[in-house]
Write a protein that holds these residues in place. Structure first.
Motif, PDB file in Angstrom:
ATOM      1  N   GLN A   1     102.291  34.739  88.084  1.00 15.39           N
ATOM      2  CA  GLN A   1     102.324  33.316  87.808  1.00 15.39           C
ATOM      3  C   GLN A   1     101.404  32.568  88.751  1.00 15.39           C
ATOM      4  OE1 GLN A   1     103.932  31.498  85.407  1.00 15.39           O
ATOM      5  NE2 GLN A   1     104.376  33.496  84.493  1.00 15.39           N
ATOM      6  N   VAL A   2     100.931  31.451  88.252  1.00 12.51           N
ATOM      7  CA  VAL A   2     100.031  30.598  89.024  1.00 12.51           C
ATOM      8  C   VAL A   2     100.608  29.187  89.055  1.00 12.51           C
ATOM      9  CG1 VAL A   2      97.739  29.563  89.089  1.00 12.51           C
ATOM     10  CG2 VAL A   2      97.995  31.967  88.449  1.00 12.51           C
ATOM     11  N   GLN A   3     100.589  28.594  90.210  1.00  8.72           N
ATOM     12  CA  GLN A   3     101.014  27.204  90.352  1.00  8.72           C
ATOM     13  C   GLN A   3      99.803  26.354  90.736  1.00  8.72           C
ATOM     14  OE1 GLN A   3     102.819  29.719  92.314  1.00  8.72           O
ATOM     15  NE2 GLN A   3     103.899  30.009  90.379  1.00  8.72           N
ATOM     16  N   LEU A   4      99.720  25.186  90.114  1.00 13.28           N
ATOM     17  CA  LEU A   4      98.603  24.271  90.354  1.00 13.28           C
ATOM     18  C   LEU A   4      99.155  22.929  90.816  1.00 13.28           C
ATOM     19  CD1 LEU A   4      96.568  25.013  87.101  1.00 13.28           C
ATOM     20  CD2 LEU A   4      96.196  25.996  89.368  1.00 13.28           C
ATOM     21  N   VAL A   5      98.610  22.415  91.899  1.00 11.22           N
ATOM     22  CA  VAL A   5      99.046  21.123  92.423  1.00 11.22           C
ATOM     23  C   VAL A   5      97.843  20.217  92.568  1.00 11.22           C
ATOM     24  CG1 VAL A   5     100.157  19.910  94.327  1.00 11.22           C
ATOM     25  CG2 VAL A   5     100.981  22.178  93.634  1.00 11.22           C
ATOM     26  N   GLU A   6      97.869  19.106  91.828  1.00  7.94           N
ATOM     27  CA  GLU A   6      96.757  18.146  91.852  1.00  7.94           C
ATOM     28  C   GLU A   6      97.042  17.038  92.868  1.00  7.94           C
ATOM     29  OE1 GLU A   6      96.976  18.707  87.113  1.00  7.94           O
ATOM     30  OE2 GLU A   6      98.476  18.155  88.618  1.00  7.94           O
ATOM     31  N   SER A   7      95.969  16.437  93.336  1.00 10.67           N
ATOM     32  CA  SER A   7      96.076  15.266  94.198  1.00 10.67           C
ATOM     33  C   SER A   7      94.792  14.454  94.061  1.00 10.67           C
ATOM     34  CB  SER A   7      96.298  15.671  95.655  1.00 10.67           C
ATOM     35  OG  SER A   7      95.229  16.455  96.123  1.00 10.67           O
ATOM     36  N   GLY A   8      94.871  13.200  94.494  1.00 12.09           N
ATOM     37  CA  GLY A   8      93.674  12.370  94.552  1.00 12.09           C
ATOM     38  C   GLY A   8      93.568  11.284  93.502  1.00 12.09           C
ATOM     39  N   GLY A   9      94.508  11.213  92.571  1.00 14.39           N
ATOM     40  CA  GLY A   9      94.447  10.146  91.574  1.00 14.39           C
ATOM     41  C   GLY A   9      94.858   8.819  92.163  1.00 14.39           C
ATOM     42  N   GLY A  10      94.746   7.782  91.350  1.00 14.88           N
ATOM     43  CA  GLY A  10      95.147   6.464  91.813  1.00 14.88           C
ATOM     44  C   GLY A  10      94.475   5.366  91.041  1.00 14.88           C
ATOM     45  N   LEU A  11      94.551   4.167  91.594  1.00 15.08           N
ATOM     46  CA  LEU A  11      93.957   2.976  90.992  1.00 15.08           C
ATOM     47  C   LEU A  11      92.632   2.678  91.697  1.00 15.08           C
ATOM     48  CD1 LEU A  11      94.079   0.402  89.215  1.00 15.08           C
ATOM     49  CD2 LEU A  11      95.389  -0.668  91.087  1.00 15.08           C
ATOM     50  N   VAL A  12      91.607   2.460  90.907  1.00 16.47           N
ATOM     51  CA  VAL A  12      90.291   2.163  91.468  1.00 16.47           C
ATOM     52  C   VAL A  12      89.602   1.116  90.606  1.00 16.47           C
ATOM     53  CG1 VAL A  12      89.157   4.036  90.202  1.00 16.47           C
ATOM     54  CG2 VAL A  12      88.150   3.202  92.336  1.00 16.47           C
ATOM     55  N   GLN A  13      88.775   0.300  91.218  1.00 13.56           N
ATOM     56  CA  GLN A  13      88.033  -0.706  90.463  1.00 13.56           C
ATOM     57  C   GLN A  13      86.861  -0.074  89.734  1.00 13.56           C
ATOM     58  OE1 GLN A  13      86.947  -3.822  93.208  1.00 13.56           O
ATOM     59  NE2 GLN A  13      88.965  -4.786  93.087  1.00 13.56           N
ATOM     60  N   PRO A  14      86.428  -0.699  88.659  1.00 12.48           N
ATOM     61  CA  PRO A  14      85.232  -0.199  87.965  1.00 12.48           C
ATOM     62  C   PRO A  14      84.060  -0.072  88.930  1.00 12.48           C
ATOM     63  CG  PRO A  14      86.324  -1.846  86.633  1.00 12.48           C
ATOM     64  CD  PRO A  14      87.028  -1.841  87.954  1.00 12.48           C
ATOM     65  N   GLY A  15      83.352   1.037  88.797  1.00 12.49           N
ATOM     66  CA  GLY A  15      82.244   1.324  89.694  1.00 12.49           C
ATOM     67  C   GLY A  15      82.642   2.105  90.921  1.00 12.49           C
ATOM     68  N   GLY A  16      83.937   2.272  91.125  1.00 10.97           N
ATOM     69  CA  GLY A  16      84.421   2.996  92.285  1.00 10.97           C
ATOM     70  C   GLY A  16      84.405   4.502  92.090  1.00 10.97           C
ATOM     71  N   SER A  17      84.914   5.196  93.104  1.00  9.44           N
ATOM     72  CA  SER A  17      84.918   6.662  93.101  1.00  9.44           C
ATOM     73  C   SER A  17      86.288   7.203  93.459  1.00  9.44           C
ATOM     74  CB  SER A  17      83.897   7.193  94.117  1.00  9.44           C
ATOM     75  OG  SER A  17      82.596   6.802  93.790  1.00  9.44           O
ATOM     76  N   LEU A  18      86.562   8.374  92.949  1.00  5.56           N
ATOM     77  CA  LEU A  18      87.747   9.131  93.316  1.00  5.56           C
ATOM     78  C   LEU A  18      87.380  10.604  93.364  1.00  5.56           C
ATOM     79  CD1 LEU A  18      90.656   7.626  91.151  1.00  5.56           C
ATOM     80  CD2 LEU A  18      90.432   7.480  93.641  1.00  5.56           C
ATOM     81  N   ARG A  19      88.100  11.340  94.187  1.00  2.48           N
ATOM     82  CA  ARG A  19      87.931  12.790  94.237  1.00  2.48           C
ATOM     83  C   ARG A  19      89.280  13.439  93.984  1.00  2.48           C
ATOM     84  NH1 ARG A  19      86.911  16.903  99.233  1.00  2.48           N
ATOM     85  NH2 ARG A  19      85.496  18.385  98.209  1.00  2.48           N
ATOM     86  N   LEU A  20      89.351  14.189  92.890  1.00  2.00           N
ATOM     87  CA  LEU A  20      90.559  14.927  92.570  1.00  2.00           C
ATOM     88  C   LEU A  20      90.470  16.329  93.155  1.00  2.00           C
ATOM     89  CD1 LEU A  20      91.036  13.973  88.803  1.00  2.00           C
ATOM     90  CD2 LEU A  20      91.790  12.729  90.847  1.00  2.00           C
ATOM     91  N   SER A  21      91.613  16.823  93.601  1.00  3.73           N
ATOM     92  CA  SER A  21      91.703  18.186  94.110  1.00  3.73           C
ATOM     93  C   SER A  21      92.825  18.914  93.399  1.00  3.73           C
ATOM     94  CB  SER A  21      91.991  18.182  95.617  1.00  3.73           C
ATOM     95  OG  SER A  21      90.977  17.525  96.332  1.00  3.73           O
ATOM     96  N   CYS A  22      92.660  20.211  93.223  1.00  5.44           N
ATOM     97  CA  CYS A  22      93.697  21.029  92.614  1.00  5.44           C
ATOM     98  C   CYS A  22      93.755  22.351  93.369  1.00  5.44           C
ATOM     99  CB  CYS A  22      93.405  21.264  91.143  1.00  5.44           C
ATOM    100  SG  CYS A  22      94.519  22.462  90.356  1.00  5.44           S
ATOM    101  N   ALA A  23      94.882  22.577  93.997  1.00  3.60           N
ATOM    102  CA  ALA A  23      95.074  23.803  94.768  1.00  3.60           C
ATOM    103  C   ALA A  23      95.930  24.777  93.974  1.00  3.60           C
ATOM    104  CB  ALA A  23      95.733  23.478  96.101  1.00  3.60           C
ATOM    105  N   ALA A  24      95.454  25.993  93.889  1.00  3.89           N
ATOM    106  CA  ALA A  24      96.174  27.041  93.171  1.00  3.89           C
ATOM    107  C   ALA A  24      96.903  27.941  94.155  1.00  3.89           C
ATOM    108  CB  ALA A  24      95.214  27.858  92.327  1.00  3.89           C
TER     109      ALA A  24
END
Length: 122
Positions: A1-24
């Motif tokens: 089995q594999v477990q995946l945990v995401e992080s890095g989402g949220g609220l951002v203004q147009p033109g902004g940046s986000l970095r999502l991460s997913c650790a297995a």
């Protein structure tokens, strides 16, 4: 089995940046491809991009425009950390969705994370 945990989402203004991460974790050796899908309200889940253990990238055709995320979103992977990233720049309101991490084993078994909300709004 594999477990995946995401992080890095949220609220951002147009033109902004986000970095999502997913650790297995779990049966890491069974994973070949890792990637990101997204699902907006009332729409089907769609591939954003995926990357194999060897670094081959597949980009999804977002809605009907294959270039809609090209040049704005970058997928990368750190095999040593069993982590896949999605760097999202110049975000637009239409990028608002739940972003899901996906892993595919060598035997084509799919694993999914719980999803992380990305909201682009002023």
């Amino acid at each position: 089995q594999v477990q995946l945990v995401e992080s890095g989402g949220g609220l951002v203004q147009p033109g902004g940046s986000l970095r999502l991460s997913c650790a297995a974790s779990g049966s890491i050796e069974s994973i070949n491809t890792m990637g990101w899908y997204r699902q907006a309200p009332g729409k089907q889940r769609e591939l954003v991009a995926s990357i194999t253990r060897g670094g081959i990238i597949t980009r999804g055709g977002i809605t009907t425009d294959a270039d809609s995320v090209k040049g704005r979103f970058t997928i990368s992977r750190d095999n040593a950390k069993n982590t896949v990233y999605l760097q999202m720049n110049h975000l637009k309101p239409e990028d608002t969705a739940v972003y899901y991490c996906n892993a595919v084993s060598w035997l084509r078994t799919n694993y999914w994370g719980q999803g992380t909300q990305v909201t682009v709004s002023s």
